[in-house]
Design a protein around this motif. Structure first.
Motif, PDB file in Angstrom:
ATOM      1  N   VAL A 155      56.120  68.293  69.811  1.00 56.13           N
ATOM      2  CA  VAL A 155      54.728  67.662  70.226  1.00 56.13           C
ATOM      3  C   VAL A 155      53.635  68.172  68.927  1.00 56.13           C
ATOM      4  CG1 VAL A 155      52.859  67.616  71.785  1.00 56.13           C
ATOM      5  CG2 VAL A 155      55.296  67.476  72.689  1.00 56.13           C
ATOM      6  N   GLY A 156      53.588  69.423  68.755  1.00 60.05           N
ATOM      7  CA  GLY A 156      52.674  69.822  67.704  1.00 60.05           C
ATOM      8  C   GLY A 156      52.574  69.097  66.525  1.00 60.05           C
ATOM      9  N   ARG A 157      53.751  68.921  65.960  1.00 55.43           N
ATOM     10  CA  ARG A 157      53.854  68.395  64.673  1.00 55.43           C
ATOM     11  C   ARG A 157      53.460  66.667  65.002  1.00 55.43           C
ATOM     12  NH1 ARG A 157      57.123  64.751  62.231  1.00 55.43           N
ATOM     13  NH2 ARG A 157      58.169  64.267  64.201  1.00 55.43           N
ATOM     14  N   LEU A 158      53.701  65.837  66.026  1.00 48.97           N
ATOM     15  CA  LEU A 158      53.217  64.636  66.048  1.00 48.97           C
ATOM     16  C   LEU A 158      51.685  64.705  66.351  1.00 48.97           C
ATOM     17  CD1 LEU A 158      56.030  63.141  68.382  1.00 48.97           C
ATOM     18  CD2 LEU A 158      55.503  62.516  65.882  1.00 48.97           C
ATOM     19  N   ALA A 168      40.543  63.835  61.577  1.00 52.49           N
ATOM     20  CA  ALA A 168      40.149  65.061  61.920  1.00 52.49           C
ATOM     21  C   ALA A 168      40.819  66.099  60.926  1.00 52.49           C
ATOM     22  CB  ALA A 168      40.712  65.132  63.181  1.00 52.49           C
ATOM     23  N   THR A 169      40.164  67.146  60.918  1.00 55.08           N
ATOM     24  CA  THR A 169      40.647  68.504  60.054  1.00 55.08           C
ATOM     25  C   THR A 169      41.477  69.383  61.258  1.00 55.08           C
ATOM     26  OG1 THR A 169      38.962  68.392  58.424  1.00 55.08           O
ATOM     27  CG2 THR A 169      40.286  70.437  58.655  1.00 55.08           C
ATOM     28  N   VAL A 170      42.796  69.670  60.746  1.00 56.62           N
ATOM     29  CA  VAL A 170      43.682  70.243  61.702  1.00 56.62           C
ATOM     30  C   VAL A 170      44.013  71.613  61.187  1.00 56.62           C
ATOM     31  CG1 VAL A 170      46.089  70.119  62.782  1.00 56.62           C
ATOM     32  CG2 VAL A 170      44.741  68.106  62.043  1.00 56.62           C
ATOM     33  N   ILE A 171      43.870  72.562  62.278  1.00 61.44           N
ATOM     34  CA  ILE A 171      44.350  73.850  61.887  1.00 61.44           C
ATOM     35  C   ILE A 171      45.498  74.121  62.941  1.00 61.44           C
ATOM     36  CG2 ILE A 171      43.739  76.351  62.539  1.00 61.44           C
ATOM     37  CD1 ILE A 171      40.843  75.457  62.143  1.00 61.44           C
ATOM     38  N   ALA A 183      54.181  72.786  59.281  1.00 64.88           N
ATOM     39  CA  ALA A 183      53.099  72.558  59.468  1.00 64.88           C
ATOM     40  C   ALA A 183      52.080  71.797  58.579  1.00 64.88           C
ATOM     41  CB  ALA A 183      52.569  73.824  60.258  1.00 64.88           C
ATOM     42  N   GLN A 184      52.447  72.388  57.566  1.00 63.38           N
ATOM     43  CA  GLN A 184      51.409  71.677  56.291  1.00 63.38           C
ATOM     44  C   GLN A 184      51.870  70.213  56.181  1.00 63.38           C
ATOM     45  OE1 GLN A 184      52.579  74.616  53.175  1.00 63.38           O
ATOM     46  NE2 GLN A 184      50.373  75.891  53.595  1.00 63.38           N
ATOM     47  N   ALA A 185      53.097  70.168  56.058  1.00 63.13           N
ATOM     48  CA  ALA A 185      53.800  69.007  55.948  1.00 63.13           C
ATOM     49  C   ALA A 185      53.388  67.872  56.908  1.00 63.13           C
ATOM     50  CB  ALA A 185      55.302  68.758  55.863  1.00 63.13           C
ATOM     51  N   ALA A 186      53.211  68.469  58.189  1.00 67.35           N
ATOM     52  CA  ALA A 186      52.585  67.706  59.108  1.00 67.35           C
ATOM     53  C   ALA A 186      51.100  67.366  59.104  1.00 67.35           C
ATOM     54  CB  ALA A 186      52.767  68.376  60.517  1.00 67.35           C
ATOM     55  N   GLY A 187      50.237  67.861  58.165  1.00 70.06           N
ATOM     56  CA  GLY A 187      49.038  67.500  58.203  1.00 70.06           C
ATOM     57  C   GLY A 187      47.867  68.539  58.346  1.00 70.06           C
ATOM     58  N   CYS A 188      48.435  69.886  58.467  1.00 71.23           N
ATOM     59  CA  CYS A 188      47.577  70.805  58.973  1.00 71.23           C
ATOM     60  C   CYS A 188      46.891  71.247  57.594  1.00 71.23           C
ATOM     61  CB  CYS A 188      48.308  71.962  59.578  1.00 71.23           C
ATOM     62  SG  CYS A 188      48.836  71.796  61.296  1.00 71.23           S
ATOM     63  N   ALA A 189      45.256  71.345  57.752  1.00 70.54           N
ATOM     64  CA  ALA A 189      44.791  71.815  56.526  1.00 70.54           C
ATOM     65  C   ALA A 189      44.945  73.440  56.375  1.00 70.54           C
ATOM     66  CB  ALA A 189      43.342  71.266  56.494  1.00 70.54           C
TER      67      ALA A 189
END
Length: 327
Positions: A155-158, A168-171, A183-189
């Motif tokens: 769920v977290g990756r999606l 949004a900016t994602v942590i 997590a970085q590949a999933a879009g986490c800044a």
């Protein structure tokens, strides 16, 4: 007609998962027989396996699993939303850990062309969860700062992918350094390794001391207090799971002390209690896949017979992405 099913006769560890041969009845009015081709694995399966009472307890013996894809083999009277031969998926319906099952036809959605059975089994429950959390509980918008726990998980990756797509900016937090890249590949800044860093301090630092707009907390007891401390005034904490155990009883004055924080404890079951909710979430997930907002990344596949080992890996936080069992 007989079929194989993975059932639990008592609560416990992965060792209580047993392969049973059970009787499969003919479909009655409004029902369909689905031959499973792919079965999704979710944290709620562990809650169902271990619960002795409360929200997650199922009557024993219980066939676990709440999500699967497959092919309709037979339909009962009055079924008009699916027909024999249709590829279908469902979620939030216990009984998926089986070769075949009888299911209420109103819970089934057709899988569109271009989406594989494994992708549907991997993404429908998790994607539906991400959809309502990001679009209904807190409407994520451009410029929001969002903290997602277990950002490398199913769920977290999606959620990380979708939140970034929404602007949004994602942590993200992860359980080990090996999961940072996922997590970085999933879009986490910004990615925080929970065992090595204080995610509350990191969230505050990353937002210049302001705090994030919303925290999606799937871990529970171990992270709840610091999740509250990571949120800006008038932000929201969304408690979406309890991988580390249930959150202890809360003195709600804490919410005022932290800055009039909103607290939500939603469940997917509420959003799919009626046919229109199921269709809405399914259409949202399929649209998300089509638009590239989310991808169905399968981190592990395994035979249904090896489900106990899969549960051990999931409980040990040794998995990334979605897990699919093959009957």
């Amino acid at each position: 007609m007989k079929t194989r099913a993975i059932r639990v006769h008592e609560a416990g560890g992965p060792e209580v998962l047993k392969t049973d041969e059970i009787e499969l009845k003919e479909p009655g009015e409004g029902e369909a027989i689905v031959r499973h081709t792919a079965i999704g694995v979710n944290l709620i399966d562990i809650y169902h396996r271990t619960a002795t009472a409360g929200q997650y307890a199922l009557p024993r013996p219980a066939t676990l699993g709440v999500e699967a894809a497959g092919v309709v083999e037979a339909i009962g009277a009055g079924v008009d939303n699916v027909t024999v031969g249709d590829r279908v998926a469902y979620w939030m319906l216990p009984g998926a850990y089986s070769a075949k099952r009888v299911a209420p036809a109103w819970r089934l959605v057709k899988i569109p062309d271009g989406v594989s059975d494994q992708a549907a089994a991997a993404v429908m429950l998790k994607g539906g969860t991400a959809f309502y959390l990001l679009h209904d509980i807190w409407k994520v918008k451009k410029g929001d700062n969002v903290l997602v726990h277990t950002a490398a998980g199913g769920v977290g990756r999606l959620m990380s992918q979708w939140a970034k797509h929404l602007g949004a900016t994602v942590i993200g937090t992860v359980g080990s350094p090996e999961k940072v890249k996922a997590a970085q590949a999933a879009g986490c800044a910004h990615v925080v390794v929970l065992k090595d860093q204080d995610f509350e301090a990191e969230a505050r630092k990353f937002t210049g001391g302001a705090g994030v707009d919303v925290v999606y907390d799937s871990i529970g007891a171990d992270t709840f207090d610091k999740s509250l401390g990571s949120i800006r005034p008038l932000g929201m904490l969304v408690s979406v799971g309890q991988a580390s155990g249930p959150v202890p009883p809360l003195d709600i004055s804490k919410l005022a002390q932290k800055g009039s924080i909103f607290l939500s404890k939603p469940t997917l079951a509420t959003f799919v209690a009626k046919r229109e909710g199921i269709v809405r979430l399914a259409e949202g997930v399929f649209a998300g896949l089509k638009e590239g907002a989310i991808t169905a990344e399968i981190g592990m596949t395994a035979p249904l017979a090896e489900v106990a080992d899969v549960h051990r890996a999931l409980e040990g936080r040794k998995t990334t992405g979605s897990i699919v069992l093959i009957p």
